[in-house]
Scaffold this active site. Sequence first.
Site, PDB file in Angstrom:
ATOM      1  N   GLU B 172      -0.208  -2.780  12.585  1.00 36.01           N
ATOM      2  CA  GLU B 172      -0.105  -1.410  12.088  1.00 36.01           C
ATOM      3  C   GLU B 172      -1.345  -1.051  11.286  1.00 36.01           C
ATOM      4  O   GLU B 172      -2.010  -1.909  10.717  1.00 36.01           O
ATOM      5  CB  GLU B 172       1.149  -1.200  11.242  1.00 36.01           C
ATOM      6  N   GLU B 315      -2.719  -4.992  10.397  1.00 37.24           N
ATOM      7  CA  GLU B 315      -3.401  -4.869  11.705  1.00 37.24           C
ATOM      8  C   GLU B 315      -2.833  -5.826  12.749  1.00 37.24           C
ATOM      9  O   GLU B 315      -3.269  -5.816  13.892  1.00 37.24           O
ATOM     10  CB  GLU B 315      -4.911  -5.161  11.606  1.00 37.24           C
TER      11      GLU B 315
END
Lengths: 347, 347
Positions: B172, B315
């Site tokens: 994310e 991430e």
Amino acid sequence: MNWTLPEILPPCAETFRRAQARQAQLTKPPGSLGQLEGLALRLVAMQASERPVLERVWISVFAADHGVAEAGVSAFPQAVTREMCRNFVRGGAAISVLARQIGAALEVVDVGVIEPLEPGAGIVDARVGSGTFNFTQGPAMSGTQLDRALAAGAEAAARAAGFGAQLFIGGEMGIANTTSATALACALLGIEPERLAGPGTGLDDAGVRHKREVIETALWLHSPAGCGPLEILCRLGGFEIAALTGAYLSAAAASIPVLVDGFIASVAALLAVRLQPGCADWLIYAHRSAEPGHRLILEAVRAEPVVDLAMRLGEGSGAAVAVPLLRAACALHNEMATFAEAGVSSA
Amino acid sequence: MNWTLPEILPPCAETFRRAQARQAQLTKPPGSLGQLEGLALRLVAMQASERPVLERVWISVFAADHGVAEAGVSAFPQAVTREMCRNFVRGGAAISVLARQIGAALEVVDVGVIEPLEPGAGIVDARVGSGTFNFTQGPAMSGTQLDRALAAGAEAAARAAGFGAQLFIGGEMGIANTTSATALACALLGIEPERLAGPGTGLDDAGVRHKREVIETALWLHSPAGCGPLEILCRLGGFEIAALTGAYLSAAAASIPVLVDGFIASVAALLAVRLQPGCADWLIYAHRSAEPGHRLILEAVRAEPVVDLAMRLGEGSGAAVAVPLLRAACALHNEMATFAEAGVSSA
């Protein structure tokens, strides 16, 4: 004892500082890669390169037998030392699989298995004797044997250097060698066997109690308080543990970063650091073993290992498992863009 | 809300039992590979294969902005969401480097960055809106938006399935999304913001205090006690968090093992498990984040993560770092010889 301690230089502080300044500019919140940031910087300094590389990894597994095995301190019969060495080179052991997985060179160094290993590819004959003497009855080895075991480790480090190794891993195989390593750690750290003795390959509670008593007997016999590390190693060691110590010192002297495996390897590392404190800068501790005493050894060397997977196999397996994490640390350090390069706003 | 929860079948118990019996025969003391043994067996069951393989790894990074960013809850400006997405596809971000390192497919899914990402290779347009609404003033998203965000995740899992993924990782990116994830976790677990709010990308103590107050305001406004997980997600969520939840559920329904990243991803996993408890069997938690609340989330889902490297980047980076350890677990399970095959004596 005639073995000459090699000279160990410190890792490169200037390259470290330059790399640290660049790391602060990489596109991530400062510190957000956690331990991987510090690992990358340590490798930067050891390799004296702003872009450290761990392509060429060398694994030497040192194998030897232990006289103290006759005291019944292992869950496995002594024949397993030799049988597992054959398994290492035939590719069926954990370290064989992991070495393939990470593309590492793997050799098995016979420093004193009771019955010599058959010659063959991947086997190095560096025999010091047919197992150590039972250290509950006398010194485990002579001074000459200790010299030769340390030199066997140094020769392995020299082969690694010749290979162009960017990382050195030492593994060990030797039925009863957690008993030797525990006795060494008790002597070096002044800790009671009760706090350090553990199940090794899988002793039950009664087995651990017996192992502790065996170690207490040995410590009573040798009264190692006040002895230097080499004297302690001579009295309570194993050939493969001495070889690991020699290998760590010589790898550090050759500026090769060392990835230390678990309990037994960490005791060898403790010996190396006691002999040459500068060696510590070249040692990265791979994992925290499930062997309960490992925690105390790691505290003694002030190490924060990379992983904690409750492994307790030895062979160098915990170190081999951690190699991809060190490679990830290097890749992140080497390949990430800076805020300026990527056009990303900083905090 | 119209999104239909996919049906999730359990991993294969019979293959698990067969593999477990063989694992007990491998040439190592029983249990000595620690967590790697259990991980291999879980992958055996999920892949319904005695020889699990993790060659094809898929990473979807879901990106979106958060209305609550205007409350000043992040150390970075909101523009960084979009800037970092460009960095992801250009190869300069941590997740880009790690994806290359492990040979994974990487896509960035725009589920609602304020200014749309430029179309291009590696970018998927699945926009639900231009960022969420500031949830201190009203619901973060509408029911329709929630449906579409969940579906965006499901579509990513479908692309992974089409690719033949043997492992799914969701990442994310979204400035202020630890604030959303923390609010969600407080609502789902009934925990006070004081115990869960942390520094995220790097707030100082005053920043963490302010973030906690912002979350307290939101919880007071929405009084989520008694609400179901989808209602909570609607009020306090982010588009990328909803997409992660949809992706996890759909990957599990497609029998693809999921490797969960850190704090935010674990909150999405908690939502998925609340919606479909059977999803839990398909989730492996990669790492323990340095974000202090992660510990409580992991306890809530009874997870023992693979590594603990004090990472806190998001991430999908913590998951990507752990992939080689899962591969090592598979290789050891698949390739080690048994005692009988290797002619090694057992205990």
